[in-house]
Structures are given as C-alpha cells and as structure tokens.
Scaffold this motif. Structure first.
Motif, PDB file in Angstrom:
ATOM      1  N   HIS B 180      -0.396   6.058  -3.205  1.00  0.00           N
ATOM      2  CA  HIS B 180      -0.055   6.608  -4.523  1.00  0.00           C
ATOM      3  C   HIS B 180       1.125   5.923  -5.194  1.00  0.00           C
ATOM      4  CE1 HIS B 180      -2.870   9.974  -4.317  1.00  0.00           C
ATOM      5  NE2 HIS B 180      -2.548  10.058  -3.034  1.00  0.00           N
ATOM      6  N   VAL B 181       1.969   5.266  -4.416  1.00  0.00           N
ATOM      7  CA  VAL B 181       3.192   4.706  -4.996  1.00  0.00           C
ATOM      8  C   VAL B 181       3.257   3.178  -4.891  1.00  0.00           C
ATOM      9  CG1 VAL B 181       5.723   4.656  -4.824  1.00  0.00           C
ATOM     10  CG2 VAL B 181       4.485   6.834  -4.656  1.00  0.00           C
ATOM     11  N   PRO B 184      -0.500   1.054  -6.156  1.00  0.00           N
ATOM     12  CA  PRO B 184      -0.739   1.003  -7.608  1.00  0.00           C
ATOM     13  C   PRO B 184       0.232   0.072  -8.339  1.00  0.00           C
ATOM     14  CG  PRO B 184      -0.762   3.267  -6.843  1.00  0.00           C
ATOM     15  CD  PRO B 184      -0.302   2.425  -5.682  1.00  0.00           C
ATOM     16  N   GLN B 185       1.500   0.049  -7.903  1.00  0.00           N
ATOM     17  CA  GLN B 185       2.465  -0.840  -8.547  1.00  0.00           C
ATOM     18  C   GLN B 185       2.218  -2.293  -8.169  1.00  0.00           C
ATOM     19  OE1 GLN B 185       6.674   0.491  -8.715  1.00  0.00           O
ATOM     20  NE2 GLN B 185       5.966   2.260  -7.591  1.00  0.00           N
TER      21      GLN B 185
END
Lengths: 261, 267
Positions: B180-181, B184-185
């Motif tokens: 989730h962190v 995606p980045q």
C-alpha cells in the motif's frame, strides 16, 4: 508526581530500556511509566536519547535489554503479533512522513482499512471525523504536498489517532516547522491532552512542556537524569546536569517565553 | 510568438542541423561506390515488394513482445520482492533470485536462446513443447524478467525507509506496507526505465529468428537470399523504428515530467 498519575493504572510501563548502537549506549536502563490520561514530556539536548526511546517504546526497534508492558501485558519488538501491538500505540515523527501518493483522507483511512480491517466506507468515515475534529475537514481531498507544514503535521496526528491508540508518542513534532506554524500544532496537542489522551512527548518547546505536562523527564546521554512535575523541574531542579541544561536553554531561547524564570 | 533570444536559438539550431545533415549526405553520396551501395540497400522496387511480407511477419514480433511484456511485469516484480526479503527463513529464496538475475543479465541473450531453444526440445521430454515460438517466448521472458526486476528493485529502494517505517508504525505488516505504501510510489518512478527495457525487448524479438521463427527479420533474410538485395532488411529496420521511436519519445516525456514533479514537490 501529578495527582492523576496515582489514581489510574499504568498504560505503558518501560523498565530498564537499554539500546546500543555499535556498542555505544544510546539508552541506558531507562524506566518510565505512563498512567492513563497522563502527559509526560521528555526534554534534553539532541542526541540525549529521546527519539530512540520513543521508537523503542513504539516497538519499531529491538531492545538490548529491558521490557515494555502495555496495559499490563508484556510486549516486544520480536513478538509475532507486534503489528497488532503497534496499532495500540500511535507515533508522530518530526518529518511528518505522510504518504505522498495518497490524499489526506486516504492517509488517515489507510491503517483503519488495511491494519484494522474496517470496511472502506467506515474507514473513510472515521478519517473524516478525525480530520474534522482537527480542523482539517476541507483539506480531506488534497495531496499532502499542497498543505502547509503545520497542516501536514496535524494530518500525521490524525493518522496516528486513526487506529484509536492507547498512547500517543510524539517525537519533536514541531522541530521542522516555522515558528508561526508551531502554535497551531501545539494547540492541537493541548486539546488532545484536555480530551484525556495519554501522551509521551519529546519536545524542545519548554514553555509548552511546562504548560501541558503532568510530568517532565530530563534525559542526558541516554539516561533518565531527573523527573518531576513541571513546577519542580523548571523551578527547583535537583540535579546539576538538569540545572545546566535549563540554564543553556534559557540563555538561547531569547525572546521566547521560557518557564521558571 | 517566439521572443528574440528564443527565435535566434531556433535559427541557429536549424542552421547547424542542416549543415551537419548536408555534410553527411555529401560525404556518403560522393563516395566512389555509393551508386552500388544504394542499389543493394535502398532500392525502391525491392522496398515496395518486400513491405507486405515483412510487415505481416512483424505481427509475430508484436505477438511475441506483447505476451512477453504481460508475463514479465508480474514475474519481474516477484523476483525483485524475493531479492528484498529480509526474513532469515526465506534466505534460500533470496539467494536463488540473486543468482537468477546475475545469470540472465550476465550471459549474452543469443547464447541463452540457443541453449533453451535448441537444447531443451532436444531432450525429448514428454509434455515439453517443441514449437520454436514457445521457446522464443520463454527465453525472452527469462532474460527480460531479470532486467525488469532490477528496475523494480531500484524503484523500491528509491523510496525513503521512513515511508515504510511510518506504515509499520501504524500497525501495517511488512507485506501491507510494501503493497500500500512502497510499491505504489515505486511504480511511478519505474515507468520510464521499464519502458526503456521494453524497447530493448521489442528489438530483441529479432534474435529469435535463429530458432526458425519466421518473424520480420527472418522474413527479410529469406527475401534477401532470394533477391541478393539487402533492401528487405532496411524495410524491417523502418518497421522497428515506427514502433520504437514513439515509445522512446514517450519515455523522454515521462522522465521529464517525473523530474519536474520531484523538483516542484515539497516531499
């Protein structure tokens, strides 16, 4: 010691915490306990161990010695269910560390949705309520880099509160902010303290510490040198090291209000 | 309307480009054997007769690289994740992933194509496909998954550790924090280098001609052998350029956008 500290059971108990980096102790047998609704401020020079203490208390780093109890139960970095324990502890960092790819409301709703398993709609509802209570309702759909430093730090506070932690740990959260923005973040902390949130706060803001804390702990070289009520620590420090630290702080704080003068 | 200095810059650029292009054209054109070379490589008649067959064979290349890319995207990510595992119990997985990447990045593609494309079918194992297209696909997927995993890994490592720590502090597990962190980045940052690798893959589809797959390069070679003229190969080159040049420009555009976002952002 503050009156409310005696009347409630300890929420967080740190006992003999010791942490070494490359053999050099950064935390040296620190013991400290927080009662429910208590606000404790950690003061001390940079490198005194305040940040390490908070990271260890949040189970983000392993200990070399010592133990941590949360609501009476022993918890540790090495636990299989350490993630579940971290949900009961909230931490806010000096550098905000918001997630830049998520909007403000997504930042706050992430942990309730992913870590607590709430339905997306319920997670967003909780996030919006928190943002509203911190005066950030209209920023919900902005990306963090569109916000001021003070607003970003308040979002980080909302995010830390979103898992409904028993204790909130705050690591010099105003140090990276313009003086003008410091006030709004401190105001947020004051209202949290007033609402009964149990907090352990590392800070350089002595006036704020004097105002909001039930207890002040002075750290130096990884040791807890002295603890007591703000009135006593700032008014009549017993240890020579505490006196020297406060003398230096007052000599450089210049125009800013420093307590106990 | 262009302002003074900008307009002057444009004039200088146009002039110097024309000058260089003219000099190259003159040098090549005035060389003693240019008429023969032109006839052997750039014959208009051979171009138009070879175009339909070469273009049709190019659909094999397109099929090859599209299927390969769809497989490489998840496989490369899995390898990258396997390499960034820190759990002691899963160390063998990390060592295997590292060895895999070292091997497939370190051996020339053409050797791997030979060994897998000719060697494995020669084992005559039951149930193992013998079609050259299948082995061409397997080889390209194996080689480019190694490259792409390195792109992913660089992207994941470019995300500051404080991001993962913030996610873990909220009670997310390591896997949740990655999903989730971090990833995606990282994805946003890896798109330009990823497309770069895909340009390389699209060109390398010509390599599988050695297995006997009649793709565009093989088709051009067949036509060349029949006519003793190299023009069909130039036709193939042109078709590749039609695909790769727009993609190259897209990569440049995305990279420039990413750069300005990073300079403009306050993160």
């Amino acid at each position: 010691m503050a009156a409310r500290a005696r009347t409630h059971a300890p929420v967080l108990e740190l006992k003999g915490l010791t942490k070494r980096y490359n053999g050099r102790p950064v935390l040296d047998r620190i013991s400290l306990s927080l009662a429910e609704h208590e606000v404790v401020c950690l003061i001390g020079a940079s490198g005194s161990g305040k940040s390490t203490l908070l990271r260890c208390a949040d189970l983000l780093e392993p200990l070399d010695a010592g133990s941590i109890r949360l609501n009476g139960g022993r918890v540790a970095y090495e636990d299989r269910d350490v993630d579940a324990t971290r949900r009961k502890l909230g931490i806010v960092f000096q550098g905000f560390n918001l997630f830049p790819h998520l909007t403000v409301v997504e930042n706050v709703a992430l942990a309730p949705r992913v870590a607590l398993g709430l339905a997306p709609a319920a997670a967003v509802r909780r996030a919006k309520e928190l943002l509203k209570s911190l005066g950030l309702a209209e920023k919900a759909h902005e990306y963090p880099d569109r916000l001021s430093g003070g607003q970003q730090q308040r979002v980080a506070i909302a995010r830390a509160l979103a898992t409904e932690p028993k204790v909130l740990l705050l690591d010099e959260i105003t140090s990276a902010l313009d003086p003008v923005l410091v006030a709004e973040v401190l105001e947020t902390l004051r209202s949290l303290a007033a609402s009964g949130m149990t907090m352990l706060i590392a800070t350089h803001e002595m006036a704020f510490a004097a105002d909001v804390a039930d207890r002040i702990c002075y750290l130096e070289g990884g040791r807890l040198v002295e603890e007591g009520t703000p009135r006593r620590i700032f008014g009549a420090p017993r240890d020579a090291r505490t006196r020297e630290f406060l003398r230096r702080v007052r000599s450089i704080s210049g125009g800013r209000r420093a307590p106990g003068r | 309307m262009a302002t003074g200095p900008a307009r002057k810059g444009l004039l200088v650029a146009t002039f110097s480009t024309l000058l260089v292009a003219g000099a190259v054209a003159y040098t090549v054109g005035s060389s003693p054997a240019w008429p023969e070379v032109q006839k052997a490589f750039f014959d208009g008649r051979y171009f138009s007769t070879s175009l339909p067959a070469v273009a049709e064979a190019f659909t094999i290349n397109v099929r090859l690289f599209i299927i390969a890319e769809l497989l490489i995207l998840p496989i490369g990510l899995l390898i990258a994740l396997a390499r960034s595992i820190t759990a002691p119990a899963l160390t063998p997985l990390r060592i295997f992933a590292t060895a895999y990447v070292d091997f497939f990045r370190g051996v020339p593609s053409i050797l791997i194509i030979y060994v897998l494309g000719f060697g494995v079918p020669a084992l005559q194992l039951d149930g193992v496909p013998k079609e050259p297209f299948f082995w061409a696909l397997v080889t390209l997927v194996l080689i480019y998954s190694a490259y792409v995993s390195e792109v992913y890994r660089a992207g994941i490592e470019s995300i500051h550790p404080s991001q993962e720590r913030a996610a873990r502090a909220l009670g997310l597990t390591r896997v949740q924090a990655l999903r989730h962190v971090v990833i995606p980045q990282a994805m946003r940052r890896v798109i330009p280098p990823l497309l770069n690798d895909f340009i390389g893959l699209q060109k390398d589809t010509a390599l599988v001609s050695i297995l006997g797959v009649v793709e565009t390069f093989k088709q051009a070679q067949i036509l060349k052998a029949a006519s003793f003229n190299f023009t069909p190969l130039m036709t193939t080159a042109l078709i590749f350029l039609i695909i790769t040049i727009p993609m190259t420009r897209l990569v440049d555009h995305l990279a420039a956008k990413d750069r300005s976002a990073q300079l403009g952002g306050t993160r």
